[in-house]
Design a protein around this motif. Structure first.
Motif, PDB file in Angstrom:
ATOM      1  N   THR A  37       0.537  -0.734   0.081  1.00  0.00           N
ATOM      2  CA  THR A  37       0.131  -0.161   0.023  1.00  0.00           C
ATOM      3  C   THR A  37       0.757   1.105  -0.252  1.00  0.00           C
ATOM      4  O   THR A  37       2.145   1.179   0.704  1.00  0.00           O
ATOM      5  N   LYS A  38       0.303   2.267  -0.160  1.00  0.00           N
ATOM      6  CA  LYS A  38       1.442   3.677  -1.036  1.00  0.00           C
ATOM      7  C   LYS A  38       0.024   4.592  -0.824  1.00  0.00           C
ATOM      8  O   LYS A  38      -0.534   5.037  -0.973  1.00  0.00           O
ATOM      9  N   SER A  39       0.869   6.134  -0.703  1.00  0.00           N
ATOM     10  CA  SER A  39      -0.596   6.809  -1.044  1.00  0.00           C
ATOM     11  C   SER A  39      -0.248   6.877  -2.385  1.00  0.00           C
ATOM     12  O   SER A  39       0.167   6.532  -3.339  1.00  0.00           O
ATOM     13  N   ASN A  40      -1.235   8.562  -2.385  1.00  0.00           N
ATOM     14  CA  ASN A  40      -1.815   7.902  -4.159  1.00  0.00           C
ATOM     15  C   ASN A  40      -0.697   8.407  -4.856  1.00  0.00           C
ATOM     16  O   ASN A  40      -0.710   9.744  -4.980  1.00  0.00           O
ATOM     17  N   GLU A  41      -0.036   8.308  -5.712  1.00  0.00           N
ATOM     18  CA  GLU A  41       0.984   9.714  -6.393  1.00  0.00           C
ATOM     19  C   GLU A  41       0.889   8.945  -7.761  1.00  0.00           C
ATOM     20  O   GLU A  41       1.759   9.023  -8.769  1.00  0.00           O
ATOM     21  N   GLY A  42       0.006   8.459  -8.610  1.00  0.00           N
ATOM     22  CA  GLY A  42       0.544   7.501  -9.855  1.00  0.00           C
ATOM     23  C   GLY A  42       0.440   6.293 -10.560  1.00  0.00           C
ATOM     24  O   GLY A  42       1.292   6.097  -9.350  1.00  0.00           O
ATOM     25  N   GLN A  43       0.490   6.135 -11.215  1.00  0.00           N
ATOM     26  CA  GLN A  43       0.744   5.229 -12.086  1.00  0.00           C
ATOM     27  C   GLN A  43       2.061   4.201 -12.410  1.00  0.00           C
ATOM     28  O   GLN A  43       2.699   3.041 -11.665  1.00  0.00           O
ATOM     29  N   TYR A  44       3.219   5.897 -12.240  1.00  0.00           N
ATOM     30  CA  TYR A  44       4.585   5.113 -13.061  1.00  0.00           C
ATOM     31  C   TYR A  44       4.666   5.185 -11.418  1.00  0.00           C
ATOM     32  O   TYR A  44       5.658   3.593 -10.987  1.00  0.00           O
ATOM     33  N   SER A  45       4.442   5.410  -9.880  1.00  0.00           N
ATOM     34  CA  SER A  45       4.771   5.012  -9.111  1.00  0.00           C
ATOM     35  C   SER A  45       4.103   3.973  -8.293  1.00  0.00           C
ATOM     36  O   SER A  45       5.100   3.444  -7.426  1.00  0.00           O
ATOM     37  N   ALA A  46       3.444   3.211  -9.279  1.00  0.00           N
ATOM     38  CA  ALA A  46       2.666   2.274  -8.055  1.00  0.00           C
ATOM     39  C   ALA A  46       4.002   1.089  -9.031  1.00  0.00           C
ATOM     40  O   ALA A  46       3.930   0.094  -8.416  1.00  0.00           O
ATOM     41  N   TYR A  47       3.877   1.095 -10.345  1.00  0.00           N
ATOM     42  CA  TYR A  47       4.690   0.860 -11.009  1.00  0.00           C
ATOM     43  C   TYR A  47       6.510   0.608 -10.372  1.00  0.00           C
ATOM     44  O   TYR A  47       7.134  -0.707  -9.950  1.00  0.00           O
ATOM     45  N   ASN A  48       6.369   1.800 -10.266  1.00  0.00           N
ATOM     46  CA  ASN A  48       8.323   1.359  -9.378  1.00  0.00           C
ATOM     47  C   ASN A  48       7.511   0.552  -8.003  1.00  0.00           C
ATOM     48  O   ASN A  48       8.866  -0.202  -8.192  1.00  0.00           O
ATOM     49  N   LYS A  49       7.134   0.458  -7.026  1.00  0.00           N
ATOM     50  CA  LYS A  49       6.997  -0.128  -5.947  1.00  0.00           C
ATOM     51  C   LYS A  49       6.739  -1.521  -6.764  1.00  0.00           C
ATOM     52  O   LYS A  49       7.304  -2.460  -5.488  1.00  0.00           O
ATOM     53  N   GLY A  50       6.153  -2.016  -7.220  1.00  0.00           N
ATOM     54  CA  GLY A  50       5.920  -2.967  -7.783  1.00  0.00           C
ATOM     55  C   GLY A  50       7.215  -3.857  -8.091  1.00  0.00           C
ATOM     56  O   GLY A  50       7.057  -4.780  -8.009  1.00  0.00           O
ATOM     57  N   PHE A  51       7.766  -3.057  -9.126  1.00  0.00           N
ATOM     58  CA  PHE A  51       8.838  -3.617  -9.813  1.00  0.00           C
ATOM     59  C   PHE A  51      10.102  -4.144  -8.868  1.00  0.00           C
ATOM     60  O   PHE A  51      10.626  -5.589  -8.835  1.00  0.00           O
ATOM     61  N   TYR A  52      10.359  -3.223  -8.363  1.00  0.00           N
ATOM     62  CA  TYR A  52      11.527  -3.416  -6.598  1.00  0.00           C
ATOM     63  C   TYR A  52      10.940  -3.932  -5.881  1.00  0.00           C
ATOM     64  O   TYR A  52      11.573  -4.784  -4.919  1.00  0.00           O
ATOM     65  N   ALA A  53       9.780  -4.395  -5.554  1.00  0.00           N
ATOM     66  CA  ALA A  53       9.347  -5.635  -4.488  1.00  0.00           C
ATOM     67  C   ALA A  53       8.819  -6.995  -4.984  1.00  0.00           C
ATOM     68  O   ALA A  53       9.226  -7.800  -4.633  1.00  0.00           O
ATOM     69  N   SER A  54       9.640  -6.980  -6.544  1.00  0.00           N
ATOM     70  CA  SER A  54       8.969  -8.217  -7.098  1.00  0.00           C
ATOM     71  C   SER A  54      10.471  -9.176  -7.002  1.00  0.00           C
ATOM     72  O   SER A  54      11.606  -8.234  -7.565  1.00  0.00           O
ATOM     73  N   LYS A  55      10.916 -10.676  -7.806  1.00  0.00           N
ATOM     74  CA  LYS A  55      12.073 -10.928  -8.047  1.00  0.00           C
ATOM     75  C   LYS A  55      12.090 -11.324  -9.170  1.00  0.00           C
ATOM     76  O   LYS A  55      12.871 -12.829  -9.580  1.00  0.00           O
ATOM     77  N   GLY A  56      10.843 -11.593  -9.920  1.00  0.00           N
ATOM     78  CA  GLY A  56      10.715 -12.610 -10.883  1.00  0.00           C
ATOM     79  C   GLY A  56      11.605 -11.663 -12.444  1.00  0.00           C
ATOM     80  O   GLY A  56      12.142 -11.289 -12.286  1.00  0.00           O
ATOM     81  N   ALA A  57      11.817 -13.258 -12.988  1.00  0.00           N
ATOM     82  CA  ALA A  57      12.712 -12.948 -14.408  1.00  0.00           C
ATOM     83  C   ALA A  57      11.902 -11.857 -15.292  1.00  0.00           C
ATOM     84  O   ALA A  57      12.577 -11.389 -16.810  1.00  0.00           O
ATOM     85  N   TRP A  58      10.513 -12.156 -15.483  1.00  0.00           N
ATOM     86  CA  TRP A  58       9.596 -11.936 -16.451  1.00  0.00           C
ATOM     87  C   TRP A  58       8.247 -11.045 -15.818  1.00  0.00           C
ATOM     88  O   TRP A  58       8.334 -11.514 -14.541  1.00  0.00           O
ATOM     89  N   ILE A  59       8.032  -9.440 -16.101  1.00  0.00           N
ATOM     90  CA  ILE A  59       6.826  -8.830 -15.264  1.00  0.00           C
ATOM     91  C   ILE A  59       6.279  -8.037 -16.062  1.00  0.00           C
ATOM     92  O   ILE A  59       6.083  -7.842 -16.979  1.00  0.00           O
TER      93      ILE A  59
END
Length: 205
Positions: A37-59
């Motif tokens: 969860t995060k404060s509302n900062e827009g889609q690109y910010s959500a992409y950043n948070k999800g990407f850096y939490a992920s471990k997979g080779a394909w997203i």
């Protein structure tokens, strides 16, 4: 996503400051995903948070109102290989009630090899591509352009779509494997591409 035939996957849900009870609903649906969860900062910010939490080779960045076919990752798996930046599919247009409108896009009117896509891109600053949910990205590609910012536009898919043909091969699967809910989003291509080229010439060398 929960019906996917591809078993070796991780699911990360990023709630971008919703106020409609989505977080509580998600907690009651399933337990085999990571909820951020995060404060509302827009889609690109959500992409950043999800990407850096992920471990997979394909997203896959799946928008909350789009639907992934259970065969999506299974169909894409043969193309999980080096030098591929993204795998793109066709999308079925659905309405607000999730009914299929008998329309598909993009209209791939020719055999779009990675080389042909790159040629079109360099000639026109555009190429046939679906928006965000219709693309599976290589982590090795995304690491070159993350973290995202808004200089290519507010939508999170602007920079990945603009960079993909220049930083790897784009593979096209001519099958509708994602359902896209029609709303007021528009495809952003040439402007995002120009901005990407202006700001990232160093990583193209």
């Amino acid at each position: 996503v929960s019906q996917s035939r591809y078993v070796n996957q991780e699911v990360i849900v990023v709630d971008d400051g919703s106020t409609d009870g989505s977080v509580n609903l998600l907690k009651g649906l399933r337990s085999d995903f990571v909820l951020l969860t995060k404060s509302n900062e827009g889609q690109y910010s959500a992409y950043n948070k999800g990407f850096y939490a992920s471990k997979g080779a394909w997203i896959l960045f799946l928008d909350s109102d789009d639907l992934a076919d259970q065969d999506l990752l299974h169909e894409a798996k043969p193309f999980f290989r080096d030098h591929v930046s993204k795998i793109q599919v066709q999308m079925k247009i659905i309405n607000s009630k999730s009914h299929f409108d008998n329309k598909l896009f993009p209209h791939y009117t020719e055999n779009l090899s990675p080389r042909r896509i790159r040629e079109l891109y360099l000639q026109t600053l555009s190429y046939p591509t679906p928006p965000g949910s219709g693309n599976i990205y290589a982590r090795s590609f995304l690491e070159k352009i993350f973290p995202l910012s808004d200089f290519c536009g507010k939508p999170g898919d602007s920079m990945p779509l603009a960079a993909a043909p220049l930083l790897g091969d784009v593979i096209t699967i001519r099958r509708p494997l994602v359902s896209y809910r029609l709303h007021d989003k528009t495809l952003r291509s040439r402007n995002a591409i120009r901005m990407f080229l202006n700001h990232n010439s160093d990583i193209l060398l």
